[in-house]
Each structure stands twice: as C-alpha cells, then as structure tokens.
Write a protein that holds these residues in place. Structure first.
Motif, PDB file in Angstrom:
ATOM      1  N   ILE A  46       3.067  -8.848 -10.887  1.00  0.00           N
ATOM      2  CA  ILE A  46       1.689  -8.407 -11.100  1.00  0.00           C
ATOM      3  C   ILE A  46       1.414  -7.306 -10.078  1.00  0.00           C
ATOM      4  O   ILE A  46       2.027  -7.281  -9.007  1.00  0.00           O
ATOM      5  CB  ILE A  46       0.657  -9.545 -10.986  1.00  0.00           C
ATOM      6  N   THR A  47       0.501  -6.411 -10.411  1.00  0.00           N
ATOM      7  CA  THR A  47       0.247  -5.229  -9.586  1.00  0.00           C
ATOM      8  C   THR A  47      -1.237  -5.113  -9.280  1.00  0.00           C
ATOM      9  O   THR A  47      -2.073  -5.345 -10.158  1.00  0.00           O
ATOM     10  CB  THR A  47       0.716  -3.953 -10.313  1.00  0.00           C
ATOM     11  N   SER A  48      -1.563  -4.782  -8.045  1.00  0.00           N
ATOM     12  CA  SER A  48      -2.966  -4.581  -7.686  1.00  0.00           C
ATOM     13  C   SER A  48      -3.546  -3.424  -8.477  1.00  0.00           C
ATOM     14  O   SER A  48      -2.815  -2.556  -8.982  1.00  0.00           O
ATOM     15  CB  SER A  48      -3.096  -4.304  -6.186  1.00  0.00           C
ATOM     16  N   ASN A  49      -4.849  -3.400  -8.601  1.00  0.00           N
ATOM     17  CA  ASN A  49      -5.516  -2.395  -9.413  1.00  0.00           C
ATOM     18  C   ASN A  49      -5.219  -0.972  -8.951  1.00  0.00           C
ATOM     19  O   ASN A  49      -5.109  -0.053  -9.753  1.00  0.00           O
ATOM     20  CB  ASN A  49      -7.026  -2.643  -9.407  1.00  0.00           C
ATOM     21  N   ASN A  50      -5.059  -0.803  -7.616  1.00  0.00           N
ATOM     22  CA  ASN A  50      -4.757   0.541  -7.100  1.00  0.00           C
ATOM     23  C   ASN A  50      -3.265   0.861  -7.118  1.00  0.00           C
ATOM     24  O   ASN A  50      -2.851   1.926  -6.643  1.00  0.00           O
ATOM     25  CB  ASN A  50      -5.310   0.715  -5.684  1.00  0.00           C
ATOM     26  N   THR A  51      -2.456  -0.067  -7.619  1.00  0.00           N
ATOM     27  CA  THR A  51      -0.992   0.051  -7.779  1.00  0.00           C
ATOM     28  C   THR A  51      -0.224   0.117  -6.458  1.00  0.00           C
ATOM     29  O   THR A  51       0.975   0.375  -6.455  1.00  0.00           O
ATOM     30  CB  THR A  51      -0.599   1.274  -8.645  1.00  0.00           C
ATOM     31  N   ASP A  52      -0.890  -0.120  -5.315  1.00  0.00           N
ATOM     32  CA  ASP A  52      -0.196  -0.055  -4.024  1.00  0.00           C
ATOM     33  C   ASP A  52       0.642  -1.302  -3.764  1.00  0.00           C
ATOM     34  O   ASP A  52       1.653  -1.227  -3.055  1.00  0.00           O
ATOM     35  CB  ASP A  52      -1.204   0.107  -2.883  1.00  0.00           C
ATOM     36  N   PHE A  53       0.216  -2.445  -4.315  1.00  0.00           N
ATOM     37  CA  PHE A  53       0.862  -3.716  -3.987  1.00  0.00           C
ATOM     38  C   PHE A  53       1.378  -4.405  -5.253  1.00  0.00           C
ATOM     39  O   PHE A  53       0.775  -4.289  -6.324  1.00  0.00           O
ATOM     40  CB  PHE A  53      -0.121  -4.651  -3.264  1.00  0.00           C
ATOM     41  N   LYS A  54       2.484  -5.122  -5.068  1.00  0.00           N
ATOM     42  CA  LYS A  54       3.038  -5.927  -6.149  1.00  0.00           C
ATOM     43  C   LYS A  54       3.383  -7.306  -5.636  1.00  0.00           C
ATOM     44  O   LYS A  54       3.701  -7.488  -4.451  1.00  0.00           O
ATOM     45  CB  LYS A  54       4.284  -5.258  -6.735  1.00  0.00           C
ATOM     46  N   LEU A  55       3.317  -8.280  -6.563  1.00  0.00           N
ATOM     47  CA  LEU A  55       3.739  -9.641  -6.265  1.00  0.00           C
ATOM     48  C   LEU A  55       4.805 -10.040  -7.268  1.00  0.00           C
ATOM     49  O   LEU A  55       4.638  -9.840  -8.483  1.00  0.00           O
ATOM     50  CB  LEU A  55       2.556 -10.594  -6.329  1.00  0.00           C
ATOM     51  N   GLY A  56       5.900 -10.572  -6.770  1.00  0.00           N
ATOM     52  CA  GLY A  56       6.987 -11.014  -7.627  1.00  0.00           C
ATOM     53  C   GLY A  56       8.065 -11.680  -6.801  1.00  0.00           C
ATOM     54  O   GLY A  56       7.922 -11.861  -5.582  1.00  0.00           O
ATOM     55  N   PHE A  57       9.158 -12.037  -7.473  1.00  0.00           N
ATOM     56  CA  PHE A  57      10.279 -12.677  -6.784  1.00  0.00           C
ATOM     57  C   PHE A  57      11.238 -11.621  -6.246  1.00  0.00           C
ATOM     58  O   PHE A  57      11.534 -10.622  -6.921  1.00  0.00           O
ATOM     59  CB  PHE A  57      11.014 -13.617  -7.735  1.00  0.00           C
ATOM     60  N   ALA A 133      -5.535 -16.514  -9.762  1.00  0.00           N
ATOM     61  CA  ALA A 133      -5.025 -15.878  -8.537  1.00  0.00           C
ATOM     62  C   ALA A 133      -4.926 -14.379  -8.788  1.00  0.00           C
ATOM     63  O   ALA A 133      -4.223 -13.940  -9.701  1.00  0.00           O
ATOM     64  CB  ALA A 133      -3.669 -16.441  -8.164  1.00  0.00           C
ATOM     65  N   GLN A 134      -5.642 -13.602  -7.978  1.00  0.00           N
ATOM     66  CA  GLN A 134      -5.689 -12.149  -8.164  1.00  0.00           C
ATOM     67  C   GLN A 134      -5.147 -11.438  -6.939  1.00  0.00           C
ATOM     68  O   GLN A 134      -5.469 -11.790  -5.799  1.00  0.00           O
ATOM     69  CB  GLN A 134      -7.121 -11.690  -8.429  1.00  0.00           C
ATOM     70  N   LEU A 135      -4.343 -10.417  -7.171  1.00  0.00           N
ATOM     71  CA  LEU A 135      -3.828  -9.557  -6.101  1.00  0.00           C
ATOM     72  C   LEU A 135      -4.782  -8.372  -5.960  1.00  0.00           C
ATOM     73  O   LEU A 135      -4.872  -7.534  -6.858  1.00  0.00           O
ATOM     74  CB  LEU A 135      -2.412  -9.073  -6.439  1.00  0.00           C
ATOM     75  N   ASP A 136      -5.526  -8.300  -4.834  1.00  0.00           N
ATOM     76  CA  ASP A 136      -6.538  -7.253  -4.715  1.00  0.00           C
ATOM     77  C   ASP A 136      -5.962  -5.987  -4.083  1.00  0.00           C
ATOM     78  O   ASP A 136      -4.778  -5.922  -3.728  1.00  0.00           O
ATOM     79  CB  ASP A 136      -7.772  -7.754  -3.968  1.00  0.00           C
ATOM     80  N   ASP A 137      -6.818  -4.978  -3.912  1.00  0.00           N
ATOM     81  CA  ASP A 137      -6.361  -3.653  -3.472  1.00  0.00           C
ATOM     82  C   ASP A 137      -6.011  -3.588  -2.000  1.00  0.00           C
ATOM     83  O   ASP A 137      -5.534  -2.550  -1.521  1.00  0.00           O
ATOM     84  CB  ASP A 137      -7.425  -2.597  -3.789  1.00  0.00           C
ATOM     85  N   SER A 138      -6.261  -4.655  -1.237  1.00  0.00           N
ATOM     86  CA  SER A 138      -5.859  -4.685   0.172  1.00  0.00           C
ATOM     87  C   SER A 138      -4.533  -5.399   0.384  1.00  0.00           C
ATOM     88  O   SER A 138      -4.043  -5.479   1.505  1.00  0.00           O
ATOM     89  CB  SER A 138      -6.949  -5.364   1.013  1.00  0.00           C
TER      90      SER A 138
END
Length: 839
Positions: A46-57, A133-138
């Motif tokens: 999943i990717t934050s709205n600003n595309t700076d951060f990602k969550l994954g394995f 669970a949401q990955l935010d822009d920070s």
C-alpha cells in the motif's frame, strides 16, 4: 446479452477480465488503507497518498528468506519501521497482513491449513470494533475506529530503530511509560539488538543509550537549543528539535526541518551510535554519524574521575581528589574512580567535629560535560533537587548552604543544576559544555588561587618590565611638553553619554588611561588601520595588553557602525570571536577596547612570502575549522542570530597559539527567522571579492552571504593567494574564477600553496577546496549551511556533492578592474560604502 454474437460475448468477458485484473493491480499498489476485507501478501504494497511511503513485505538479506512487514521511504533501503522484527515470516506463500475480526492489525501465517497470528497490534477492546489501517503522508501507519474516527494505535508510538520528523522519543512522569527505540542486531538482522535509546531525567531531559540495562552513552541535558553533553552533535542534527509535554505528564522530544522539501531518518545503529540521513526533494544529500571516542562511554573514569580525550592517559582526578585504587588506576583500570583527599568542612560541622570551621569553596572546570543526575543501581532515579531557577551566583550560594550539595552548574536556559551523590560520567571538551563547580575544602581553593596568581605574576613581570620604563618616560615627557586643550569632561556627562548610547553593561575606560597605555596614541604603537580607523596596542597599569580601536573622524564609518559593534559583540562569547573588554566615549571620541592578539591578523601571515612558512597545513586546517565554528556560533548557537557581512582575512585575528578569532562587527546585522530568510538593504557594505552576487547587486543578504565569504577565505587559505591578486589576470576575474577553471580542467591540485603541499595531507587539502567551491556557488540555496560546512570539515559527512557553477567567473575587462580598484581605494580596509536599492 442475447443480442450479442458468440465472439462478441467472448470479447466482452475478456475485456471485463482485463479491466478487473488491471484495477486489482492498480489498487494493490496505490491504495493507502487495509480493511477487514482486504489483505497484503508478498510483493503487494500500500502507498501513502503523497507516494513517498510504502508498506509491504521485505527481506533484509540476500541470504535469508525471512519476510518482515515494513514501511520505507522512496525505496526499501530507507526502512523506517518494521512490525514483526522478532517474529519473521518464514514462508512467503502463506503469509499476509489484514484486519482481524477483533479489530487488530495482524500478520497471519497458515500452518497446516490453519491461520495463525504471527504478529498483532495487540489492543484489547471491550467490544468488537470495525477498524482500518491507513498509511499517512508522514509515514505513520494508523489504526482507526471506522465509526468514531479515533486513533486506536499507530506505528509512530511503537517505533523500531529509526525516527522520522515529528516522531517522539517520550517518557511519562506518572506511569513511567516510554516511547523508546531499539537497535537492530546487525545490518542484515532487524531483530531487537542490544542498544536502546530513551528519554530520561525529565527535570532536565536527556537522551540515554543503554546497552542491555546498563547506561552506555548520554547526550547530557537538553536546554531547548542543544544537548549540553554532546557538542559534537552540531546544529545540523539539532536544528528543528523541540521539547514539549502532554497534559497526562508525558515529556517528549521531536525533530523536524524548516523546509517542506526536506526529510530525515535518524537511526540508532547496531553498534550504539546515532546516524542521520537527510533528503531534499527525495534525493539524499547528507549521511552522517555521531562518532564516539573513549570518553563518550558512560562512566569511563569512574566516580569523580575526569575524562579528557586529548590527554594521555585520558583519565585524571580533580584537584582535591586521588585515585581510589592506585594500583588499578596505574594499570588504566579507572572503574573505581577517585575519592576525596580530605573531608568537606561542612561535613565536619554536621558531624559535631570540634575542628575549627572553615567554609568550603568551589573549583571551577570549564567546557565540561555535566555529571549524570543519578548513580543508583538502575541509574534512572533522579538525584536530589536537580535544578532550580536563579543566576549563577545564587546557584553557588544555595549549594554552599546545603551540606549534601557536592557540585553545581549553571546554564541560562536551564538554570541551576545540583548534584549530591558521586559525580559520574564527567568529560572535558575542547569546546562547548558548561562550567562545572566542584565543592572542595577551602584550603584547596586557596592553594589553586595562589598557584594561578604566581603563574600570572611571573608572566606579567617578564612581559611588562621592559615596557614600563618606556611608558613612564613617555608619560613624564608628555606631562612636561603637552598643553591640555580640553579638560576632562565631568563624570556626570560621561554617564549621560553612556546612558544615551546604552552602554550600561559595558565597562567604561578613562581616556587618560588609554592615552598612557598607548603612549599618547603614538605611531609606534599602531597595529594597523582599517575603515573604522587606527588600532593601537596598549599596556594598562596592571600589565594587561589591549588593542584600542579609535574611530577616525575621516573614516567612512561612523557612530552607526560603532554602536552596532558595541551592541553585537558585547553579547557574544566564543573562543573563536575576539573579546570586547570595554569602550571609551570621552572628549568626542569613540573607542573600543579589545583583548590584544599578539599575532595580529591572518593576512599578515597568509600573504607574506616569509611569514606564510609558519602556517603549515595543520595550522591552516585548525584556523579553517576555528573560523567555521565561530560563524556557526553567530548563525545558530548565540543568543542573537548574527550575519557578519565582512568576513575576510584581515578580520581574522590570531592569538598567541594561532587560534583564529573573528573580529570587526561594525557591519554585522542581527536578524530573525529561519536559515533561508533573506533581508535586504539599500546600503551595501563589505569588501569586494568577498561579497556574494545577490548582495553586491541586489542588496539581499542571508546566512548564505557569510557562507560565500567563508568559501573565498577558505580558498585563500589553501592557495596562499589573495582573492584580489587576480584583478589584472588575463584568465579569471578572481581566485574563485581561477579555482573553478582548474576544477573544470581537473587540475585543481595546482591551486594548493606549494609552501604547504604534502602528499600525506593532499586529500585533506583537496577536500577543503571542494568545500570552498560549494560555498561560493552562484545560487544561495545551493550553498551549504555553515553547520553542514563544519560537519564536512570534520569529515562526518564523507560524501561531498559536486559543486555547481560558482559566482563571478567571467573575465574582467580592464575598465571594470580599474573601476573596482578605485572603489576599493576609498578605504584602507577595502570597504565599499555604496547605495543600491534592494527589492
């Protein structure tokens, strides 16, 4: 559908299938939320709205199949959080992350057909809850209740080994709950390691690094601007840090950057140090680590032991103390530290001793790391009254009246700090730190004063005995032959002038005494002459050597510059700034009295064919670093934020040990705001060749103006050539242009002064040239801050970016050269006073 042919029907279903697959792929990479109906498997993110951060394995080693749920910035190399660091997923085929039916975010692993929870946010709910669970822009992963929207859990409150802007390191006074950071075991193994960073001593908060349960390293108290025990953690680390608290008793420290385009990752490394990686516009520009020496390790020299990394051996006992175990001490086992040679008098009185009472005193030690506030077994219990408000004198008197008080220190931003137990983890710094006052019996204070007085007396007698005869003879001759044209002004008039000019806090010197000290301002005592006026050497009645700066009535500068220098420099104290002793405003004169610098100014050595031989590379590098630290103090660490605006070799004075001291603050400006703020002026003042283009042409100045001047100065020191020596060159406008030409030709080594070139130091010389070119880049935003420059000079920043185009590289025609020389000749100090209109 009945109206569609068989082929059309097949094509329709194929199109629907392609659309669904495309949407599925798209959603697996762009969505920023996990719900109870969605999950993430290996290779999905999943990717934050600003595309700076990602969550994954991710995997952390090419030799391992272990998978970890992680958050990263830009790419997996910049991992900022790992969920299951101690419970890796062994089989990628059966692992996934989702929202469990109890509302927790979980990592599931199927084993023999049964789904097992491998990791969970582990929040207990009184009722079933529907969450996402949401990955935010920070970069924060936030678990929320869908119905109320309230935050249930977030990754920032459960960090791993890395902090990003606005993450907390925190501790609660009431509950003892902490937000702490735990290092990895190694670069390839993200499981919990031996080192933990936490916030302690909440009355005067400081960050501790623990090795397992033992203190390993500490920053010293945070005073709102710097950590008092970590002078090498320069402002580049600390700019944007903030101490704050919540209503529930939680104290916390966060950090951020002034620029919205900047981002940083601060990591607790597997070997117990702090590392900062900084990005601007998603590009890495800085990677540095707080290095450690032997004295940084907690309690290296034991109780009452002083650690100084510049001495051999590094440990010593303070005056009035001796090694507790001399045999071990001589074997360099300093664990047991030192003990007092005699009891404190206050203790004798308290114990009912009949010995004649003599009050205790204090011995002061400068540039010290303050002791830890506790030496209990767990090292986390606060000492007695840790701190209080008041000035330094009150600190001493309060400590002296309390028999439990063994030492005190004062910081203007913290107040008084006291210690009542064994003083542990003391260190002497070459710069920074505080003055530490250690309580000792009065006879030790008297003995040290006598020793100091004898040393001063011997030096004074040796230096003054010859000069006294000359001064006395000159004084008698002057008394006999000189007719006084004007009497001394009444003292009330002087005081009125003093009050008018706001000089109340500055010592006032008598004109007559300055006349005597300078032999009636005799030409033979003149040290030099600048745009302000002549400077004379003087010897006061007590033998003190001074430098008297006398405003000339024909000077291009005047009362404004005089007052500006008084206001600015009287509030500054730093070993790389010249010290103002006082002033004189009698008989229509304006004079400033400074500490005397026996080696005069840098240009007297640097550009003299014979004297420059004295400046070997080690001395030049020390001078470069000293100037940079002085500018850093002006820009970031002083009570005022000051831009000097006239940095040049003639304004760098050298003391008896060749330590550089920045002088001449007549043109300095006190400014407010952030580092990149610009100010403008209609009156452009400074020296040709040292002024950056935005200032010389548009009247715009900022901290980057001083950085430019420092860059020119750095190139002069390395090359041994004046910037102005190129005015009639056929190739370049200035030294800056010449250096840039050599850089482009990949022949920059030829810029080095032949007097100092040494193959052993060649890399250091080339590094300084590289830094100099970065400082003189044409655009201010591309120049590094002075704090970054300092880190570059001490090699904490190992990778230097290539310099961009520098300013003033075009060839100068003869007419402009002639005009430039004429403008300079208006002042003996090469100062221009021209009027331009800024934007």
């Amino acid at each position: 559908m009945a109206f569609l042919s068989h082929n059309n029907t097949n094509n329709f279903f194929i199109a629907i299938l392609i659309f669904c697959i495309f949407r599925s792929c798209l959603s697996s990479n762009i969505k920023d939320t996990i719900t109870s109906s969605t999950s993430i498997k290996n290779h999905e993110t999943i990717t934050s709205n600003n595309t700076d951060f990602k969550l994954g394995f991710i995997t952390t080693s090419i030799n391992s199949t272990n998978l970890y749920l992680a958050i990263w910035y830009i790419n997996e190399t910049n991992t900022i959080w790992i969920a299951n660091r101690d419970q890796p997923l062994k089989d990628s085929s059966y692992g996934f992350v989702t929202i469990h039916k109890d509302g927790n975010l979980v990592i599931m692993n199927k084993q023999k057909g049964i789904s097992v929870i491998l990791w969970s946010t582990n929040i207990s709910f009184s009722n079933s809850i529907n969450s996402t669970a949401q990955l935010d822009d920070s970069g924060n992963l936030i678990l929320r209740d869908i119905n109320s929207g309230s935050k249930i859990w977030d990754s920032f409150s459960h960090p791993a080994d890395a902090a990003v802007p606005m993450m907390r390191i925190a501790s609660n006074k009431v509950t003892g709950k902490k937000i702490a950071y735990v290092s990895r075991k190694s670069a390839s193994d993200p499981s919990s390691g031996h080192f933990t960073a936490s916030l302690e001593r909440l009355n005067a908060p400081e960050v501790f690094i623990w090795y397992d349960n033992s203190p390993y390293w500490r920053t010293g108290p945070w005073n709102g601007r710097v950590f008092l025990g970590s002078p090498r953690m320069l402002t580049e680390y600390l700019f944007g840090w903030r101490l704050d608290h919540d209503d529930d008793g939680t104290e916390y420290i966060t950090y951020n950057f002034a620029s919205k385009t900047a981002f940083g990752i601060l990591t607790l490394t597997p070997h117990g140090t702090l590392k900062l990686v900084e990005f601007v516009n998603k590009k890495e520009i800085l990677s540095l680590e707080v290095d450690q020496n032997e004295c940084d390790f907690y309690g290296k020299c034991g109780p009452f032991g002083n650690c100084d990394n510049s001495t051999i051996p590094i440990c010593s006992c303070f005056d009035g103390f001796e090694p507790k175990n001399l045999e071990e001490w001589n074997l360099r086992n300093w664990t047991n530290g030192c003990v007092r040679k005699g009891e404190l008098k206050c203790e004798m009185l308290k114990n009912g001793s009949s010995t004649e009472f003599k009050q205790d005193g204090f011995l002061v030690y400068h540039n010290m790391k303050v002791p830890d506030f506790s030496v209990s077994n767990n090292a986390k219990v606060p000492d007695f009254s840790q701190r209080s408000d008041g000035d330094q004198d009150k600190c001493g008197s309060d400590c002296l009246t309390n028999c439990s008080c063994l030492a005190y220190a004062y910081d203007p931003y913290i107040g008084c700090m006291y210690w009542s137990r064994e003083l542990i983890d003391l260190q002497k710094f070459p710069y920074g730190g505080v003055d530490l006052f250690i309580r000792v019996p009065s006879e030790f204070v008297v003995a040290k004063k006598e020793k100091k007085h004898k040393s001063v007396l011997i030096v004074a007698i040796a230096g003054v005995i010859g000069a006294c005869i000359l001064v006395i003879c000159a004084y008698l001759l002057w008394r006999k032959c000189t007719v006084r044209h004007t009497g001394s002004q009444p003292r009330n008039l002087i005081m009125r002038e003093q009050k008018q000019m706001k000089l109340d806090e500055l010592p006032l010197y008598d004109f007559e005494k300055l006349e005597t000290a300078t032999n009636n301002f005799h030409f033979g005592t003149m040290l030099g002459k600048g745009g302000f006026g002549p400077v004379y050497k003087g010897i006061m009645e007590d033998g003190q050597e001074i430098a008297v700066k006398r405003l000339s009535k024909t000077s291009g500068q005047g009362l404004e510059e005089f007052m500006n220098e008084v206001v600015v420099i009287s509030k500054l104290q730093h070993r790389n700034l010249v010290r103002l002793l006082g002033c004189c405003v009698e008989r229509g004169e304006q004079m400033l009295i400074y500490e005397f610098m026996p080696n005069k100014s840098l240009d007297a050595f640097l550009f003299d064919p014979l004297q420059k031989k004295i400046l070997d590379w080690k001395k030049r590098l020390t001078i470069i670093e000293g100037i940079a630290r002085g500018i850093l103090y002006l820009h970031r660490d002083s009570r005022l934020r000051i831009i000097h605006r006239d940095l040049k070799a003639s304004n760098i004075l050298l003391d008896g040990e060749m330590i550089p001291k920045i002088s001449d603050f007549g043109l300095a400006r006190i400014v407010k705001g952030g580092e990149d703020d610009e100010a403008n002026t209609k009156r452009v003042v400074g020296t040709y060749g040292y002024m950056p283009p935005e200032y010389a042409m548009e009247g715009l100045f900022s901290e980057k103006s001083d950085v430019y001047s420092f860059g020119v100065l750095l190139l002069e020191i390395v090359s041994g050539r004046r910037n102005s020596s190129f005015y009639h060159s056929e190739d370049s406008l200035s030294l800056v242009g010449f250096a840039w030409k050599l850089w482009l030709e990949e022949n920059i080594i030829s810029l080095i002064d032949p007097e100092v070139w040494d193959p052993c130091y060649e890399s250091s010389m080339l590094r300084c040239i590289h830094i100099g070119l970065l400082c003189v880049q044409e655009l201010p935003r591309e120049r590094p801050s002075i704090s970054t420059v300092v880190l570059m000079l001490i090699s904490e920043i190992t990778h230097l970016p290539p310099p961009g185009k520098v300013a003033f590289v075009q060839k100068q025609n003869s007419r402009s050269a002639e005009s430039s020389q004429k403008s300079q000749s208006n002042s003996n100090n090469n100062v221009t006073l021209s009027e331009v209109h800024g934007r």
